[in-house]
Design a protein around this motif. Structure first.
Motif, PDB file in Angstrom:
ATOM      1  N   LEU A  25      11.138  21.637 130.911  1.00 27.67           N
ATOM      2  CA  LEU A  25      12.240  20.769 130.488  1.00 27.67           C
ATOM      3  C   LEU A  25      12.871  20.125 131.713  1.00 27.67           C
ATOM      4  O   LEU A  25      13.244  20.811 132.673  1.00 27.67           O
ATOM      5  CB  LEU A  25      13.291  21.567 129.712  1.00 27.67           C
ATOM      6  CG  LEU A  25      14.544  20.793 129.285  1.00 27.67           C
ATOM      7  CD1 LEU A  25      14.186  19.662 128.332  1.00 27.67           C
ATOM      8  CD2 LEU A  25      15.565  21.723 128.646  1.00 27.67           C
ATOM      9  N   THR A  26      12.979  18.778 131.660  1.00 22.36           N
ATOM     10  CA  THR A  26      13.624  18.013 132.725  1.00 22.36           C
ATOM     11  C   THR A  26      14.730  17.167 132.121  1.00 22.36           C
ATOM     12  O   THR A  26      14.490  16.398 131.190  1.00 22.36           O
ATOM     13  CB  THR A  26      12.608  17.106 133.442  1.00 22.36           C
ATOM     14  OG1 THR A  26      11.580  17.910 134.024  1.00 22.36           O
ATOM     15  CG2 THR A  26      13.288  16.298 134.528  1.00 22.36           C
TER      16      THR A  26
ATOM     17  N   LEU B 190       9.799  29.297 128.246  1.00 18.36           N
ATOM     18  CA  LEU B 190      10.254  28.324 129.232  1.00 18.36           C
ATOM     19  C   LEU B 190       9.917  28.804 130.642  1.00 18.36           C
ATOM     20  O   LEU B 190      10.303  29.901 131.052  1.00 18.36           O
ATOM     21  CB  LEU B 190      11.763  28.107 129.093  1.00 18.36           C
ATOM     22  CG  LEU B 190      12.351  26.956 129.919  1.00 18.36           C
ATOM     23  CD1 LEU B 190      11.819  25.619 129.425  1.00 18.36           C
ATOM     24  CD2 LEU B 190      13.871  26.976 129.868  1.00 18.36           C
ATOM     25  N   LYS B 191       9.198  27.944 131.399  1.00 22.10           N
ATOM     26  CA  LYS B 191       8.777  28.292 132.748  1.00 22.10           C
ATOM     27  C   LYS B 191       9.407  27.413 133.818  1.00 22.10           C
ATOM     28  O   LYS B 191       9.517  27.839 134.964  1.00 22.10           O
ATOM     29  CB  LYS B 191       7.252  28.198 132.854  1.00 22.10           C
ATOM     30  CG  LYS B 191       6.507  29.202 131.981  1.00 22.10           C
ATOM     31  CD  LYS B 191       5.004  29.065 132.160  1.00 22.10           C
ATOM     32  CE  LYS B 191       4.265  30.067 131.296  1.00 22.10           C
ATOM     33  NZ  LYS B 191       2.784  29.952 131.449  1.00 22.10           N
ATOM     34  N   SER B 192       9.787  26.197 133.461  1.00 18.96           N
ATOM     35  CA  SER B 192      10.315  25.271 134.458  1.00 18.96           C
ATOM     36  C   SER B 192      11.505  24.524 133.886  1.00 18.96           C
ATOM     37  O   SER B 192      11.450  24.028 132.760  1.00 18.96           O
ATOM     38  CB  SER B 192       9.222  24.287 134.896  1.00 18.96           C
ATOM     39  OG  SER B 192       9.739  23.318 135.789  1.00 18.96           O
ATOM     40  N   ILE B 193      12.582  24.423 134.657  1.00 23.63           N
ATOM     41  CA  ILE B 193      13.781  23.697 134.250  1.00 23.63           C
ATOM     42  C   ILE B 193      14.280  22.880 135.438  1.00 23.63           C
ATOM     43  O   ILE B 193      14.331  23.367 136.567  1.00 23.63           O
ATOM     44  CB  ILE B 193      14.889  24.661 133.751  1.00 23.63           C
ATOM     45  CG1 ILE B 193      16.124  23.880 133.317  1.00 23.63           C
ATOM     46  CG2 ILE B 193      15.211  25.707 134.797  1.00 23.63           C
ATOM     47  CD1 ILE B 193      15.954  23.097 132.061  1.00 23.63           C
ATOM     48  N   SER B 194      14.574  21.602 135.185  1.00 25.33           N
ATOM     49  CA  SER B 194      15.107  20.714 136.210  1.00 25.33           C
ATOM     50  C   SER B 194      16.301  19.976 135.637  1.00 25.33           C
ATOM     51  O   SER B 194      16.170  19.277 134.624  1.00 25.33           O
ATOM     52  CB  SER B 194      14.029  19.725 136.676  1.00 25.33           C
ATOM     53  OG  SER B 194      14.562  18.815 137.622  1.00 25.33           O
ATOM     54  N   ILE B 195      17.456  20.115 136.270  1.00 21.74           N
ATOM     55  CA  ILE B 195      18.694  19.494 135.799  1.00 21.74           C
ATOM     56  C   ILE B 195      19.303  18.719 136.955  1.00 21.74           C
ATOM     57  O   ILE B 195      19.519  19.271 138.042  1.00 21.74           O
ATOM     58  CB  ILE B 195      19.692  20.549 135.287  1.00 21.74           C
ATOM     59  CG1 ILE B 195      19.013  21.505 134.309  1.00 21.74           C
ATOM     60  CG2 ILE B 195      20.881  19.883 134.627  1.00 21.74           C
ATOM     61  CD1 ILE B 195      19.870  22.686 133.924  1.00 21.74           C
TER      62      ILE B 195
ATOM     63  N   LEU C  63      11.147  32.259 133.406  1.00 21.61           N
ATOM     64  CA  LEU C  63      11.472  31.084 134.207  1.00 21.61           C
ATOM     65  C   LEU C  63      10.940  31.250 135.633  1.00 21.61           C
ATOM     66  O   LEU C  63      11.297  32.201 136.337  1.00 21.61           O
ATOM     67  CB  LEU C  63      12.979  30.863 134.216  1.00 21.61           C
ATOM     68  CG  LEU C  63      13.475  29.471 134.588  1.00 21.61           C
ATOM     69  CD1 LEU C  63      12.887  28.424 133.652  1.00 21.61           C
ATOM     70  CD2 LEU C  63      14.990  29.421 134.536  1.00 21.61           C
ATOM     71  N   MET C  64      10.092  30.290 136.056  1.00 20.70           N
ATOM     72  CA  MET C  64       9.464  30.364 137.366  1.00 20.70           C
ATOM     73  C   MET C  64       9.925  29.268 138.322  1.00 20.70           C
ATOM     74  O   MET C  64       9.944  29.479 139.531  1.00 20.70           O
ATOM     75  CB  MET C  64       7.939  30.290 137.208  1.00 20.70           C
ATOM     76  CG  MET C  64       7.347  31.413 136.362  1.00 20.70           C
ATOM     77  SD  MET C  64       5.564  31.234 136.096  1.00 20.70           S
ATOM     78  CE  MET C  64       4.970  31.346 137.779  1.00 20.70           C
ATOM     79  N   LYS C  65      10.277  28.085 137.790  1.00 22.85           N
ATOM     80  CA  LYS C  65      10.700  26.973 138.639  1.00 22.85           C
ATOM     81  C   LYS C  65      12.073  26.489 138.198  1.00 22.85           C
ATOM     82  O   LYS C  65      12.279  26.180 137.025  1.00 22.85           O
ATOM     83  CB  LYS C  65       9.691  25.822 138.560  1.00 22.85           C
ATOM     84  CG  LYS C  65       8.310  26.180 139.099  1.00 22.85           C
ATOM     85  CD  LYS C  65       7.368  24.990 139.030  1.00 22.85           C
ATOM     86  CE  LYS C  65       5.990  25.344 139.574  1.00 22.85           C
ATOM     87  NZ  LYS C  65       5.060  24.193 139.527  1.00 22.85           N
ATOM     88  N   VAL C  66      12.992  26.415 139.150  1.00 22.67           N
ATOM     89  CA  VAL C  66      14.372  25.999 138.862  1.00 22.67           C
ATOM     90  C   VAL C  66      14.769  24.921 139.863  1.00 22.67           C
ATOM     91  O   VAL C  66      14.652  25.118 141.081  1.00 22.67           O
ATOM     92  CB  VAL C  66      15.347  27.190 138.945  1.00 22.67           C
ATOM     93  CG1 VAL C  66      16.775  26.721 138.693  1.00 22.67           C
ATOM     94  CG2 VAL C  66      14.964  28.272 137.940  1.00 22.67           C
TER      95      VAL C  66
ATOM     96  N   ASP D  73       9.860  29.091 142.655  1.00 22.52           N
ATOM     97  CA  ASP D  73      10.234  27.836 143.317  1.00 22.52           C
ATOM     98  C   ASP D  73      11.680  27.510 142.967  1.00 22.52           C
ATOM     99  O   ASP D  73      12.036  27.431 141.786  1.00 22.52           O
ATOM    100  CB  ASP D  73       9.324  26.687 142.872  1.00 22.52           C
ATOM    101  CG  ASP D  73       7.879  26.916 143.270  1.00 22.52           C
ATOM    102  OD1 ASP D  73       7.187  27.647 142.539  1.00 22.52           O
ATOM    103  OD2 ASP D  73       7.445  26.370 144.294  1.00 22.52           O
ATOM    104  N   LEU D  74      12.502  27.291 143.995  1.00 26.60           N
ATOM    105  CA  LEU D  74      13.925  27.024 143.791  1.00 26.60           C
ATOM    106  C   LEU D  74      14.335  25.831 144.643  1.00 26.60           C
ATOM    107  O   LEU D  74      14.059  25.779 145.843  1.00 26.60           O
ATOM    108  CB  LEU D  74      14.755  28.256 144.169  1.00 26.60           C
ATOM    109  CG  LEU D  74      16.275  28.118 144.066  1.00 26.60           C
ATOM    110  CD1 LEU D  74      16.706  27.809 142.638  1.00 26.60           C
ATOM    111  CD2 LEU D  74      16.967  29.383 144.576  1.00 26.60           C
ATOM    112  N   VAL D  75      14.983  24.860 143.993  1.00 25.35           N
ATOM    113  CA  VAL D  75      15.476  23.657 144.676  1.00 25.35           C
ATOM    114  C   VAL D  75      16.964  23.528 144.388  1.00 25.35           C
ATOM    115  O   VAL D  75      17.385  23.476 143.230  1.00 25.35           O
ATOM    116  CB  VAL D  75      14.723  22.397 144.201  1.00 25.35           C
ATOM    117  CG1 VAL D  75      15.312  21.150 144.864  1.00 25.35           C
ATOM    118  CG2 VAL D  75      13.243  22.508 144.504  1.00 25.35           C
TER     119      VAL D  75
END
Length: 750
Positions: free
Chosen positions: A353-354, A376-381, A403-406, A430-432
């Protein structure tokens, strides 16, 4: 010719002046031919045989059925002409119209004129489909209505005679056409029918798979894509399913309807991207409804800059596309939490989800996603002002083990969110974190000491004022498996914090520092002296605090693990620092020193002599003080491994360098000598080399290369895939035309 006889007795004649009488018990239908009106017969009586005569004498009629009417002449049916694909589709639909007439009876659709056949219904059970049989090629059956219909009678009777109208299936209402179209046998037939008109396309796009009478979707021929040729959309096979992309003016409801119908016969649409929208006829919920009904197997959906799509459209997608796995919402201000709640309830397979620049999506939507999407594995907000600590906390706490990518960028969150990430991010790799002005040093310290980021491998922090020496050291200790770390625009990080992080993050393999102006050469070399044995790549970009000082480093063990070194656009980095760096990193293979105008041959030659493994990729663009001596030494020492060399803007590089390259660099496939002092002689030297097989050659801005280089370029073009001749003013357009014609495998920029 005498009128045809019937098996029924003739009723007594009546005076034309007396009004017709009707009997409630008489339910005989009335039949009319194209040339007149034969006697009536009952439902048990066979119809009269057709006559070859175009005119017939009027027959007496029963007063219980119709008043007397004079004979009339009707024109013959229009001659048959050649038909196109649309008419073939129409005839195909007319061929199954007998089944659609069943729907007519079900919907109680009848003839317009109530005075045409008074007396009540003809048949006792008007819904029985067996009564709707063809009585001949030129005979029509009429029965009395109970209410008005939208169907016009094909014949208009008057005192003078009857006039035939052009018969068209378009007179049928949408309900009847819907029933007919959903009985089409396969996807190819539906695609062909969708090209008849926009009305047919709209009806076909609103037919879901569950409503098709033939549930088995027949695949059309691979080279027969009627609707898709009409829409001119891209056909991209991605991850084993069909993909479509609509941009700008092409993004309309009509095209979405065509896509829904056209891809149904090929297994269904798997990926849909909509970028922008038509200003006058943009994408709305109607087009998305067609996608939801026709493409239930949709897995990837992306909306970019679509202001016309709101909750209603995304609700249609959620209700019809339960296989959705990836959803991108970028600049969709009309979509709110209501739509995300529907997606969470109806799309449990969602994994990615982006959400970007969606001003009406807040905490409630993220909370629903966390609770309703267990995969859910990836979330970008990014840039969502209504998202706060509550939304991040609900999402992370609900998706702890999946959840693996945030990615959290430019949000109004505080230290609480980072504390939740540090505690519940047990599966995050992965964290940004970008642009978090309300996060302080305490937030990063708590995140590092939360002991939840044990699996974190990649961390990127940009423009966060809370990154200090204390916070960064805590992050290094709390992420024991961290391998890649990128730090950008963190103004409060100093040399001490960088060295402390190097000691704490022993598993780090790649470090990138960009625009961290408090980092000096002491921090840079201190990191190299204290880093772990796994460090492979080090990059310093635009760090203005680095100055060229002769530090006099003691003899320490070198960093043999470092293979890649990139120091770009650091104006203070000079020969002394470069020479010391060459001694610390003897196993370098990739070197990028672009934009370092302060280095000369005296600083780079020690690096070339210290490298033991052999250089593979070297980028010296913008190093204006380097000369042919550097290139000659490089070619002699590392020509057996060199594959890429960029000398763009090195104005002191001449033909001598090209001659040495031609003799020693047999593996070189990418050479850039743009804006160098090379001439036609140097290009000829490259062409004469027997072992040199370049694939990319850039000569942009070389003003001394002229048309004389045409034979050399033609020979080099046997292996070239890319040739850059931009701003070579001495090369004429005719020479360029010859090269374009002969080097058909090569992309030429001129």
């Amino acid at each position: 010719m005498p009128p045809p006889t019937t098996s029924t007795a003739q009723p007594p004649s009546t005076s034309s002046s007396s009004p017709p009488t009707t009997s409630p018990t008489t339910t005989s239908p009335t039949h009319f031919t194209h040339s007149g009106m034969p006697p009536p017969f009952t439902s048990s009586t066979s119809p009269p045989p057709p006559s070859n005569s175009r005119t017939r004498s009027p027959q007496p009629r029963s007063s219980s059925v119709m008043p007397s009417m004079p004979a009339a002449r009707c024109p013959p049916p229009p001659p048959t002409s050649s038909v196109g694909s649309n008419e073939v589709s129409t005839r195909l639909v007319v061929g199954i119209a007998i089944e659609g007439l069943v729907a007519l009876a079900i919907l109680n659709l009848h003839v317009v004129d109530d005075d045409f056949c008074p007396g009540g219904p003809i048949y006792p059970n008007p819904k029985e489909s067996s009564l709707f049989l063809s009585l001949g090629p030129r005979v029509d059956v009429y029965f009395p209505p109970r209410k008005r219909s939208r169907i016009s009678a094909p014949y208009v009777f008057s005192e003078e005679g009857c006039e035939q109208k052009q018969i068209s299936i378009e007179v049928l209402p949408d309900e009847c056409l819907f029933e007919i179209l959903r009985r089409l046998p396969g996807g190819q037939e539906r695609s062909a029918s969708a090209c008849v008109s926009k009305r047919w396309l709209t009806l076909l796009s609103n037919i879901s798979r569950d409503e098709l009478c033939n549930k088995t979707i027949q695949s059309s021929k691979p080279d027969t894509e009627i609707v898709e040729k009409k829409t001119e959309d891209q056909d991209i096979e991605d991850d084993g399913y069909l993909s479509r992309s609509l941009e700008g003016k092409k993004a309309t409801d009509v095209r979405l309807s065509a896509i829904a119908v056209g891809t149904a016969g090929r297994g269904g649409l798997g990926k849909l991207e909509i970028r922008g929208s038509n200003s006058s006829h943009g994408v709305t919920s109607r087009g998305l409804k067609a996608i939801a009904r026709g493409c239930p197997s949709l897995k990837v959906l992306s909306f970019w800059n679509i202001s016309s799509v709101g909750d209603e459209g995304l609700l249609e997608i959620a209700n019809g596309c339960h296989q959705l796995e990836k959803l991108d919402l970028c600049q969709c201000p009309a979509i709110t939490d209501k739509a995300l709640v529907a997606v969470a309830k109806s799309c449990p397979k969602l994994t990615d989800l982006t959400i970007e620049s969606c001003s009406n999506i807040g905490n409630a939507g993220l909370q629903a996603i966390g609770q309703g999407c267990p995969n859910l594995k990836s979330i970008s907000i990014k840039d969502c002002p209504l998202v706060g600590d509550q939304g991040i906390a609900s999402l992370l706490s609900s998706a702890t083990y999946s959840l693996m990518k945030v990615k959290v960028q430019r949000l109004n969150i505080t230290d609480v969110s980072l504390a939740v990430i540090g505690h519940y991010g047990k599966s995050v790799t992965d964290l940004v974190l970008t642009g978090l002005p309300n996060v302080s040093e305490r937030g990063f310290w708590v995140m590092g000491n939360g002991h939840g980021l044990q699996k974190l491998k990649s961390l990127t922090i940009t423009s966060c004022r809370g990154v200090t020496d204390v916070g960064l050291e805590a992050v290094g200790k709390g992420c024991p498996n961290l391998k890649q770390f990128c730090l950008r625009k963190c103004a409060f990080l100093s040399d001490n914090g960088l060295i402390s992080f190097a000691k704490a993050a022993g598993s780090l393999e790649s470090l990138q520092l960009e625009e961290c102006h408090r980092i000096t050469q002491f921090g840079f070399f201190g990191y190299l002296l204290n880093c772990g044995a796994k460090l492979k790549a080090l990059s310093i970009v635009s760090c203005l605090g680095i100055k060229d000082l002769n530090m006099g480093l003691p003899m320490l063990s070198p960093c043999n693990s470092v293979r890649s070194l990139s120091i770009r656009n650091c104006p203070g980095f000079g020969d002394a620092s470069l020479a010391a760096l060459g001694k610390l990193c003897p196993q370098l293979q990739h070197v990028d020193l672009s934009g370092l105008q302060g280095i000369t041959d005296a600083g780079f030659l020690p690096v070339l002599k210290s490298c033991e493994a052999g250089l593979v990729k070297v980028n010296l663009s913008g190093c204006v003080n380097l000369t042919d001596k550097v290139v000659s030494t490089m070619a002699e020492l590392h020509g057996w491994t060199l594959e890429m060399l960029n000398l763009d803007g090195c104005r002191k590089i001449s033909d001598a360098s090209l001659m040495v390259i031609a003799d020693n660099c047999s593996l070189l496939c990418d050479l850039d000598v743009s804006k160098c002092a090379v001439t036609d002689f140097g290009i000829a030297s490259l062409a004469r080399a027997n072992l040199l097989n370049p694939q990319i050659l850039s000569l942009a801005g070389c003003s001394m290369i002229s048309d004389k280089s045409l034979p050399a370029l033609q020979k080099l073009g046997q292996t070239l895939l890319g040739l850059n001749l931009q701003h070579c003013n001495a090369i004429s357009s005719s020479t360029i035309d010859v090269l374009v014609e002969q080097l058909w495998r090569c992309d030429i920029l001129s």
